[in-house]
Design a protein around this motif. Structure first.
Motif, PDB file in Angstrom:
ATOM      1  N   GLY A 315      44.197  -6.913 -19.126  1.00 51.24           N
ATOM      2  CA  GLY A 315      42.983  -6.123 -18.930  1.00 51.24           C
ATOM      3  C   GLY A 315      43.293  -4.648 -18.756  1.00 51.24           C
ATOM      4  N   CYS A 316      44.374  -4.338 -18.056  1.00 51.33           N
ATOM      5  CA  CYS A 316      44.779  -2.948 -17.845  1.00 51.33           C
ATOM      6  C   CYS A 316      45.107  -2.275 -19.171  1.00 51.33           C
ATOM      7  CB  CYS A 316      45.984  -2.908 -16.904  1.00 51.33           C
ATOM      8  SG  CYS A 316      46.520  -1.239 -16.448  1.00 51.33           S
ATOM      9  N   ALA A 317      45.831  -2.982 -20.052  1.00 51.15           N
ATOM     10  CA  ALA A 317      46.200  -2.424 -21.349  1.00 51.15           C
ATOM     11  C   ALA A 317      44.971  -2.144 -22.199  1.00 51.15           C
ATOM     12  CB  ALA A 317      47.142  -3.386 -22.077  1.00 51.15           C
ATOM     13  N   VAL A 318      44.031  -3.085 -22.211  1.00 50.52           N
ATOM     14  CA  VAL A 318      42.822  -2.925 -23.029  1.00 50.52           C
ATOM     15  C   VAL A 318      41.999  -1.732 -22.541  1.00 50.52           C
ATOM     16  CG1 VAL A 318      40.622  -3.980 -23.665  1.00 50.52           C
ATOM     17  CG2 VAL A 318      42.720  -5.354 -23.687  1.00 50.52           C
ATOM     18  N   LEU A 319      41.769  -1.641 -21.231  1.00 54.02           N
ATOM     19  CA  LEU A 319      40.959  -0.544 -20.708  1.00 54.02           C
ATOM     20  C   LEU A 319      41.678   0.791 -20.813  1.00 54.02           C
ATOM     21  CD1 LEU A 319      38.941  -1.798 -17.607  1.00 54.02           C
ATOM     22  CD2 LEU A 319      38.251  -1.524 -19.970  1.00 54.02           C
ATOM     23  N   ALA A 320      43.010   0.793 -20.752  1.00 53.95           N
ATOM     24  CA  ALA A 320      43.755   2.044 -20.910  1.00 53.95           C
ATOM     25  C   ALA A 320      43.538   2.632 -22.295  1.00 53.95           C
ATOM     26  CB  ALA A 320      45.244   1.816 -20.655  1.00 53.95           C
ATOM     27  N   VAL A 321      43.644   1.793 -23.323  1.00 56.21           N
ATOM     28  CA  VAL A 321      43.438   2.272 -24.696  1.00 56.21           C
ATOM     29  C   VAL A 321      41.993   2.715 -24.905  1.00 56.21           C
ATOM     30  CG1 VAL A 321      43.446   1.612 -27.127  1.00 56.21           C
ATOM     31  CG2 VAL A 321      45.316   0.875 -25.642  1.00 56.21           C
ATOM     32  N   LEU A 322      41.043   1.914 -24.427  1.00 55.92           N
ATOM     33  CA  LEU A 322      39.629   2.280 -24.574  1.00 55.92           C
ATOM     34  C   LEU A 322      39.303   3.574 -23.831  1.00 55.92           C
ATOM     35  CD1 LEU A 322      37.861  -1.196 -24.217  1.00 55.92           C
ATOM     36  CD2 LEU A 322      38.244   0.127 -26.311  1.00 55.92           C
ATOM     37  N   SER A 323      39.896   3.734 -22.646  1.00 55.51           N
ATOM     38  CA  SER A 323      39.621   4.951 -21.873  1.00 55.51           C
ATOM     39  C   SER A 323      40.151   6.179 -22.587  1.00 55.51           C
ATOM     40  CB  SER A 323      40.238   4.843 -20.476  1.00 55.51           C
ATOM     41  OG  SER A 323      41.660   4.918 -20.525  1.00 55.51           O
ATOM     42  N   GLY A 324      41.275   6.039 -23.292  1.00 55.55           N
ATOM     43  CA  GLY A 324      41.814   7.160 -24.050  1.00 55.55           C
ATOM     44  C   GLY A 324      40.872   7.602 -25.156  1.00 55.55           C
ATOM     45  N   GLN A 325      40.272   6.619 -25.849  1.00 56.99           N
ATOM     46  CA  GLN A 325      39.310   6.938 -26.902  1.00 56.99           C
ATOM     47  C   GLN A 325      38.074   7.623 -26.316  1.00 56.99           C
ATOM     48  OE1 GLN A 325      40.051   6.256 -30.188  1.00 56.99           O
ATOM     49  NE2 GLN A 325      42.030   5.516 -29.472  1.00 56.99           N
ATOM     50  N   VAL A 326      37.568   7.082 -25.222  1.00 56.93           N
ATOM     51  CA  VAL A 326      36.355   7.629 -24.605  1.00 56.93           C
ATOM     52  C   VAL A 326      36.608   9.025 -24.032  1.00 56.93           C
ATOM     53  CG1 VAL A 326      34.649   7.309 -22.762  1.00 56.93           C
ATOM     54  CG2 VAL A 326      35.437   5.342 -24.106  1.00 56.93           C
ATOM     55  N   LYS A 340      36.590  17.589 -15.453  1.00 56.43           N
ATOM     56  CA  LYS A 340      35.568  16.599 -15.120  1.00 56.43           C
ATOM     57  C   LYS A 340      35.949  15.220 -15.651  1.00 56.43           C
ATOM     58  CE  LYS A 340      31.602  19.740 -14.842  1.00 56.43           C
ATOM     59  NZ  LYS A 340      30.294  20.123 -15.448  1.00 56.43           N
ATOM     60  N   VAL A 341      36.478  15.190 -16.867  1.00 58.42           N
ATOM     61  CA  VAL A 341      36.891  13.912 -17.458  1.00 58.42           C
ATOM     62  C   VAL A 341      38.036  13.308 -16.667  1.00 58.42           C
ATOM     63  CG1 VAL A 341      37.910  12.839 -19.502  1.00 58.42           C
ATOM     64  CG2 VAL A 341      36.072  14.517 -19.760  1.00 58.42           C
ATOM     65  N   ARG A 342      39.035  14.123 -16.351  1.00 59.72           N
ATOM     66  CA  ARG A 342      40.199  13.609 -15.607  1.00 59.72           C
ATOM     67  C   ARG A 342      39.789  13.060 -14.230  1.00 59.72           C
ATOM     68  NH1 ARG A 342      42.279  13.251 -20.098  1.00 59.72           N
ATOM     69  NH2 ARG A 342      43.572  14.902 -20.972  1.00 59.72           N
ATOM     70  N   LYS A 343      38.918  13.780 -13.534  1.00 63.37           N
ATOM     71  CA  LYS A 343      38.509  13.337 -12.194  1.00 63.37           C
ATOM     72  C   LYS A 343      37.649  12.077 -12.252  1.00 63.37           C
ATOM     73  CE  LYS A 343      38.845  17.778  -9.813  1.00 63.37           C
ATOM     74  NZ  LYS A 343      38.142  18.838  -9.044  1.00 63.37           N
ATOM     75  N   ALA A 344      36.740  12.024 -13.224  1.00 66.22           N
ATOM     76  CA  ALA A 344      35.874  10.850 -13.335  1.00 66.22           C
ATOM     77  C   ALA A 344      36.687   9.599 -13.633  1.00 66.22           C
ATOM     78  CB  ALA A 344      34.829  11.079 -14.432  1.00 66.22           C
ATOM     79  N   PHE A 345      37.642   9.713 -14.547  1.00 66.90           N
ATOM     80  CA  PHE A 345      38.452   8.552 -14.906  1.00 66.90           C
ATOM     81  C   PHE A 345      39.397   8.172 -13.770  1.00 66.90           C
ATOM     82  CE2 PHE A 345      36.540   9.323 -18.852  1.00 66.90           C
ATOM     83  CZ  PHE A 345      36.845   8.310 -19.750  1.00 66.90           C
ATOM     84  N   THR A 346      39.843   9.139 -12.996  1.00 69.52           N
ATOM     85  CA  THR A 346      40.701   8.843 -11.849  1.00 69.52           C
ATOM     86  C   THR A 346      39.928   8.108 -10.758  1.00 69.52           C
ATOM     87  OG1 THR A 346      42.133  10.751 -12.275  1.00 69.52           O
ATOM     88  CG2 THR A 346      42.144   9.857 -10.035  1.00 69.52           C
ATOM     89  N   ILE A 347      38.693   8.550 -10.493  1.00 67.74           N
ATOM     90  CA  ILE A 347      37.880   7.888  -9.465  1.00 67.74           C
ATOM     91  C   ILE A 347      37.628   6.423  -9.832  1.00 67.74           C
ATOM     92  CG2 ILE A 347      35.574   7.817  -8.444  1.00 67.74           C
ATOM     93  CD1 ILE A 347      35.572  10.894  -8.583  1.00 67.74           C
ATOM     94  N   VAL A 348      37.222   6.185 -11.070  1.00 65.71           N
ATOM     95  CA  VAL A 348      36.982   4.805 -11.510  1.00 65.71           C
ATOM     96  C   VAL A 348      38.278   3.998 -11.490  1.00 65.71           C
ATOM     97  CG1 VAL A 348      36.254   3.352 -13.444  1.00 65.71           C
ATOM     98  CG2 VAL A 348      35.009   5.458 -12.928  1.00 65.71           C
ATOM     99  N   GLY A 349      39.376   4.625 -11.927  1.00 65.36           N
ATOM    100  CA  GLY A 349      40.645   3.918 -12.040  1.00 65.36           C
ATOM    101  C   GLY A 349      41.379   3.705 -10.739  1.00 65.36           C
ATOM    102  N   SER A 378      43.337  -4.796 -11.451  1.00 66.94           N
ATOM    103  CA  SER A 378      44.373  -4.185 -12.278  1.00 66.94           C
ATOM    104  C   SER A 378      43.789  -3.585 -13.549  1.00 66.94           C
ATOM    105  CB  SER A 378      45.435  -5.221 -12.621  1.00 66.94           C
ATOM    106  OG  SER A 378      46.531  -4.626 -13.283  1.00 66.94           O
ATOM    107  N   SER A 379      42.779  -4.231 -14.143  1.00 68.17           N
ATOM    108  CA  SER A 379      42.171  -3.729 -15.376  1.00 68.17           C
ATOM    109  C   SER A 379      41.545  -2.363 -15.165  1.00 68.17           C
ATOM    110  CB  SER A 379      41.123  -4.714 -15.888  1.00 68.17           C
ATOM    111  OG  SER A 379      41.697  -5.961 -16.213  1.00 68.17           O
ATOM    112  N   LEU A 380      40.793  -2.205 -14.095  1.00 73.59           N
ATOM    113  CA  LEU A 380      40.167  -0.910 -13.822  1.00 73.59           C
ATOM    114  C   LEU A 380      41.212   0.170 -13.568  1.00 73.59           C
ATOM    115  CD1 LEU A 380      37.147  -2.040 -11.615  1.00 73.59           C
ATOM    116  CD2 LEU A 380      37.053  -1.058 -13.912  1.00 73.59           C
ATOM    117  N   GLY A 381      42.375  -0.226 -13.088  1.00 71.89           N
ATOM    118  CA  GLY A 381      43.457   0.741 -12.913  1.00 71.89           C
ATOM    119  C   GLY A 381      43.869   1.381 -14.227  1.00 71.89           C
TER     120      GLY A 381
END
Length: 497
Positions: A315-326, A340-349, A378-381
């Motif tokens: 799950g972590c691998a899948v969301l990591a790749v998807l998060s990069g695209q987004v 803003k993007v870096r902080k938002a993704f860090t808070i969720v992750g 782990s996936s959300l990480g």
């Protein structure tokens, strides 16, 4: 950065994406060699509750599964107590921490290709020596794991240095998440595969088989990778110009004049340090102890153990790749600022994993719910891969390897002390003890997210630009003894290196 779509070279069959996938394979090797001991350890111990198909020592009832024929293994088993196991699992990080900052410096000075290549090759060699070291005694095994850590310690700083000259800014999240997702893929594949190898062969083959994968990677890396686009003999002129042009306003350095004082007093850098440390506390604790938790608490066999322990990292691998695209989509198409993007993704992750990790401690013996919450945690990480994890390249791409070396030095500490503290807190293997471990990890995660949100930045810092030394810089490719140089132009147009 080219604005016309026609100016963009295709991603398919490009060398920058080729580098992303080959480095992904490299990090697959790195993490396979790092985590396979966590599964093999269950079969290396001379305890009846670690034997295949026997879960009399687990807290929860044995998970129903069709019986499998018992295998006669000839590999040695050892009488190591929980304290010795903790030191063996954590010893890797004592070597790993030593080469973080030197790795970043050496990669910038002499080039990242061979530093990363020989670092992983050294780890492969010591992995192949693991069964011999285990027979000689735990101290020898600890020494071998320390040497593996020394070899792997240069990999992330070296790769960050390479991406500083290969990754166009608006493709940064995509390329780096593909590259570093190899870490999760290595975990996903090595955990269940190690379990099957232990069952059908024996634990020694875990190290021999994954070592062979590492040798194959080194051969491919040697012949296919180059330090920069301008030294690659097969890259198209269109792609080379695209990469170098997009980076010309970011890559600036005046020879070997590294602004160490400005670096170590930079608040945005320390925000990354705290976030990286906090995230790794949870990541490394689960990475080394999740197989034990599955076996001793939930009662899964070594084969089920490997497969179910791998689910969180899939799950972590899948969301990591998807998060990069987004993340790149939000920056390029929606014009959101990098910070803003870096902080938002860090808070969720980081906050997401904290919530579900604590929830996992209250599932009792509900196997399905426990695995679901651990997987979600782990996936959300993986979302943080597009947050603080690549922020080094935003604030100072010319010193990205050194910055990652600094942050990863601190982020390695959880790998050294986390398993030791966790094993000390779970001597009776009760659910309440594991709840304490999960609470500690969640609290540290939340603290890291808070600090990064308050202090993180998304633009190149003054000390990362040549304005800091009254120069204006542009990318200039040249190699001298493998080092990467950049041409700097002062206001009078005099050239210097």
């Amino acid at each position: 950065y080219p604005s016309a779509t026609s100016a963009l070279p295709p991603a398919c069959c490009s060398f920058r994406y080729g580098l992303a996938f080959l480095s992904c394979y490299g990090f697959f090797v790195v993490y396979s060699l790092r985590v396979n001991l966590s599964v093999a350890m269950v079969d290396m111990l001379n305890n009846t509750h670690h034997s295949s198909g026997n879960h009399s020592g687990s807290l929860c009832p044995s998970h129903s599964h069709p019986p499998r024929p018992k295998r006669n293994h000839t590999a040695s088993v050892y009488d190591w107590d929980s304290e010795t196991q903790g030191w063996i699992l954590g010893s890797f990080f004592y070597g790993y921490i030593l080469t973080q900052i030197p790795g970043g410096y050496l990669a910038g000075r002499f080039g990242p290709k061979w530093l990363m290549g020989f670092g992983i090759l050294g780890t492969v060699i010591f992995t192949l020596l693991t069964p011999v070291a285990a027979d000689l005694g735990p101290s020898y095994l600890i020494a071998v794991r320390v040497m593996e850590g020394i070899g792997e310690g240069v990999t992330f700083p070296a790769m960050h240095t390479m991406w500083a000259v290969w990754a166009p800014p608006l493709e940064r999240s995509r390329l780096l998440t593909i590259s570093y997702t190899g870490a999760q893929i290595g975990t996903v594949i090595s955990l269940p595969l190690s379990g099957e190898i232990c069952f059908y062969l024996d634990w020694t083959y875990v190290f021999y088989i994954f070592g062979a994968f590492g040798i194959l990677w080194f051969i491919l890396w040697t012949f296919m990778v180059y330090d920069s686009p301008n030294t690659h003999p097969w890259i198209s002129e269109r792609e080379r110009v695209f990469i170098t042009t997009s980076l010309k306003n970011e890559l600036c350095t005046s020879g070997n004049n590294i602004p160490w004082r400005a670096i170590v007093t930079s608040r945005p850098l320390w925000a990354i340090v705290v976030a990286h440390f906090s995230y790794n506390w949870t990541f490394y604790t689960l990475l080394t102890l999740l197989p034990t938790y599955m076996n001793d608490i939930l009662g899964f066999s070594i084969q089920q153990n490997g497969m179910l322990s791998a689910l969180p990292y899939l799950g972590c691998a899948v969301l990591a790749v998807l998060s990069g695209q987004v993340a790149d989509y939000l920056r390029e198409r929606c014009q959101y600022s990098t910070v803003k993007v870096r902080k938002a993704f860090t808070i969720v992750g980081m906050m997401g994993p904290a919530v579900f990790l604590v929830a996992a401690g209250y599932t009792g013996c509900n196997y399905t719910l426990a695995v679901t919450f651990l997987t979600l945690s782990s996936s959300l990480g993986g979302v943080s891969a597009s947050g603080f994890n690549i922020n080094h390249l935003d604030i100072a791409p010319s010193y990205a390897g050194i910055l990652l070396g600094i942050t990863n030095t601190f982020a390695t500490i959880p790998g050294m002390v986390g398993p030791v503290i966790a094993t000390a807190l779970t001597k009776q293997n009760t659910i309440e003890e594991w709840q304490t471990v999960f609470y500690i990890a969640a609290a540290i995660n939340l603290f890291g997210a808070l600090v990064y949100t308050l202090c993180g930045r998304g633009t190149v810092q003054p000390w990362g630009q040549d304005d800091y030394t009254t120069h204006r810089c542009g990318f200039f490719n040249r190699e001298r003894k493998g080092a990467i140089y950049f041409r700097c132009v002062d206001n009078s147009q005099n050239m210097s290196e």
